[in-house]
Design a protein around this motif. Sequence first.
Motif, PDB file in Angstrom:
ATOM      1  N   UNK A  57     -16.161   3.679  -4.746  1.00 54.00           N
ATOM      2  CA  UNK A  57     -15.374   3.881  -3.468  1.00 54.00           C
ATOM      3  C   UNK A  57     -13.892   4.021  -3.499  1.00 54.00           C
ATOM      4  N   UNK A  58     -13.235   5.085  -3.161  1.00 51.33           N
ATOM      5  CA  UNK A  58     -11.868   5.306  -3.219  1.00 51.33           C
ATOM      6  C   UNK A  58     -11.104   4.310  -2.614  1.00 51.33           C
ATOM      7  N   UNK A  59     -11.658   3.460  -1.720  1.00 52.91           N
ATOM      8  CA  UNK A  59     -10.741   2.628  -0.875  1.00 52.91           C
ATOM      9  C   UNK A  59     -10.925   1.221  -1.636  1.00 52.91           C
ATOM     10  N   UNK A  60     -12.174   0.623  -1.838  1.00 57.62           N
ATOM     11  CA  UNK A  60     -12.555  -0.581  -2.204  1.00 57.62           C
ATOM     12  C   UNK A  60     -12.930  -0.706  -3.646  1.00 57.62           C
ATOM     13  N   UNK A  61     -13.042   0.372  -4.461  1.00 57.79           N
ATOM     14  CA  UNK A  61     -13.500   0.348  -5.530  1.00 57.79           C
ATOM     15  C   UNK A  61     -14.928  -0.057  -6.149  1.00 57.79           C
ATOM     16  N   UNK A  62     -15.948  -0.476  -4.989  1.00 56.92           N
ATOM     17  CA  UNK A  62     -17.222  -1.038  -5.328  1.00 56.92           C
ATOM     18  C   UNK A  62     -17.989   0.155  -5.659  1.00 56.92           C
ATOM     19  N   UNK A  63     -19.098  -0.224  -6.390  1.00 51.48           N
ATOM     20  CA  UNK A  63     -20.017   0.763  -6.982  1.00 51.48           C
ATOM     21  C   UNK A  63     -21.552   0.534  -6.345  1.00 51.48           C
ATOM     22  N   UNK A 112     -15.920   0.737   4.277  1.00 50.18           N
ATOM     23  CA  UNK A 112     -14.590   1.207   4.298  1.00 50.18           C
ATOM     24  C   UNK A 112     -14.371   2.525   5.493  1.00 50.18           C
ATOM     25  N   UNK A 113     -15.659   3.218   5.441  1.00 50.76           N
ATOM     26  CA  UNK A 113     -15.429   4.509   6.387  1.00 50.76           C
ATOM     27  C   UNK A 113     -15.794   3.810   7.946  1.00 50.76           C
ATOM     28  N   UNK A 114     -16.575   3.439   8.004  1.00 45.66           N
ATOM     29  CA  UNK A 114     -17.031   3.085   9.433  1.00 45.66           C
ATOM     30  C   UNK A 114     -16.227   1.902   9.906  1.00 45.66           C
ATOM     31  N   UNK A 115     -16.484   0.821   9.187  1.00 48.29           N
ATOM     32  CA  UNK A 115     -15.911  -0.530   9.726  1.00 48.29           C
ATOM     33  C   UNK A 115     -14.463  -0.666   9.845  1.00 48.29           C
ATOM     34  N   UNK A 116     -13.859   0.011   8.769  1.00 48.87           N
ATOM     35  CA  UNK A 116     -12.278  -0.124   8.518  1.00 48.87           C
ATOM     36  C   UNK A 116     -11.665   1.258   8.776  1.00 48.87           C
ATOM     37  N   UNK A 117     -12.362   2.180   9.707  1.00 46.98           N
ATOM     38  CA  UNK A 117     -11.891   3.458   9.891  1.00 46.98           C
ATOM     39  C   UNK A 117     -11.132   4.219   8.485  1.00 46.98           C
ATOM     40  N   UNK A 118     -11.839   4.225   7.420  1.00 44.69           N
ATOM     41  CA  UNK A 118     -11.203   4.814   6.214  1.00 44.69           C
ATOM     42  C   UNK A 118     -10.533   3.930   5.215  1.00 44.69           C
ATOM     43  N   UNK A 119     -10.026   2.526   5.846  1.00 46.45           N
ATOM     44  CA  UNK A 119      -9.501   1.613   5.058  1.00 46.45           C
ATOM     45  C   UNK A 119      -8.384   2.465   4.044  1.00 46.45           C
ATOM     46  N   UNK A 144      -4.846   1.791   4.161  1.00 46.25           N
ATOM     47  CA  UNK A 144      -3.885   0.796   3.410  1.00 46.25           C
ATOM     48  C   UNK A 144      -4.266  -0.304   2.804  1.00 46.25           C
ATOM     49  N   UNK A 145      -5.599  -0.615   3.028  1.00 44.00           N
ATOM     50  CA  UNK A 145      -6.168  -1.805   2.293  1.00 44.00           C
ATOM     51  C   UNK A 145      -6.066  -3.051   2.706  1.00 44.00           C
ATOM     52  N   UNK A 146      -6.608  -4.140   2.504  1.00 45.66           N
ATOM     53  CA  UNK A 146      -6.493  -5.433   2.910  1.00 45.66           C
ATOM     54  C   UNK A 146      -6.559  -6.353   2.060  1.00 45.66           C
ATOM     55  N   UNK A 147      -6.424  -7.876   2.258  1.00 36.68           N
ATOM     56  CA  UNK A 147      -6.458  -8.844   1.276  1.00 36.68           C
ATOM     57  C   UNK A 147      -7.971  -8.752   0.437  1.00 36.68           C
ATOM     58  N   UNK A 148      -9.102  -8.028   0.678  1.00 39.03           N
ATOM     59  CA  UNK A 148      -9.947  -8.037  -0.307  1.00 39.03           C
ATOM     60  C   UNK A 148     -10.233  -6.354  -0.859  1.00 39.03           C
ATOM     61  N   UNK A 149      -9.275  -5.615  -0.496  1.00 42.48           N
ATOM     62  CA  UNK A 149      -9.634  -4.023  -0.862  1.00 42.48           C
ATOM     63  C   UNK A 149      -8.140  -3.478  -1.048  1.00 42.48           C
ATOM     64  N   UNK A 150      -8.373  -2.571  -2.087  1.00 40.22           N
ATOM     65  CA  UNK A 150      -6.928  -1.758  -2.580  1.00 40.22           C
ATOM     66  C   UNK A 150      -6.493  -0.896  -1.429  1.00 40.22           C
ATOM     67  N   UNK A 151      -7.493  -0.035  -0.665  1.00 41.20           N
ATOM     68  CA  UNK A 151      -7.188   0.844  -0.017  1.00 41.20           C
ATOM     69  C   UNK A 151      -7.153   2.194  -0.420  1.00 41.20           C
TER      70      UNK A 151
END
Length: 212
Positions: free
Chosen positions: A101-107, A140-147, A149-156
């Motif tokens: 994922x481009x926003x959180x890096x999860x696979x 990232x897409x639905x819950x964080x509206x694209x995420x 800027x990122x947050x404490x647990x993801x890069x953004x």
Amino acid sequence: MKGKAQAKPRAKKCANRDCRQTFQPWNSLQKVCSMACAQVVGRKEVQKKAEKSAKQARNERREFNRRDLTWQHKQCQRVFNRMRVLEEMQWFVERGIEPECISCGKTNMDWCCGHFKTRGAQSGLRYDRMNTFLQCNKACNESLSGNIEGNKTSRGYKRGLVERFGEVEAKRIIDYCESNTAPVKWDWQQLEDLRKEWNRSIRELERERKAA
């Protein structure tokens, strides 16, 4: 002087396809051998007319939809998003990297086409490859509206572009997306042509994916 006797109509086969018995009609207009067959044929003719009318209505609705921009965008967005997911998956495969994922890096996620600039904010970028990258759908897409800027647990999204492409290329992508704010005046023929082009790309990408 008596006139000639009127010749009897020739024998016919019943118009009821489930019957097809040969019968002697009373006159040349008679098509069926019995009242029961007349009812069957009548019902089929009514059904045929109804199906013809429904088909005509579908064709008229299809033609109306083709010229309706809202309908065209709905179809185009679905096809474009599918194409971009496949293109992104191919990008990772070609480099021997597991898709992330481009926003959180999860696979190994439920993937979607993640827009950096939303369609509502900058509609001119809704079908732009530089504005769309692989993203996990639920988080990232639905819950964080694209995420973005990122947050404490993801890069953004922004940091994800840097980690994937490097500082220079990420800045170029972000600057491009942020500066292209002019709306695009779409027409239905253009959208229809684009969708055909994207569908061709999807078929090719899917063939390559199966062959790999």
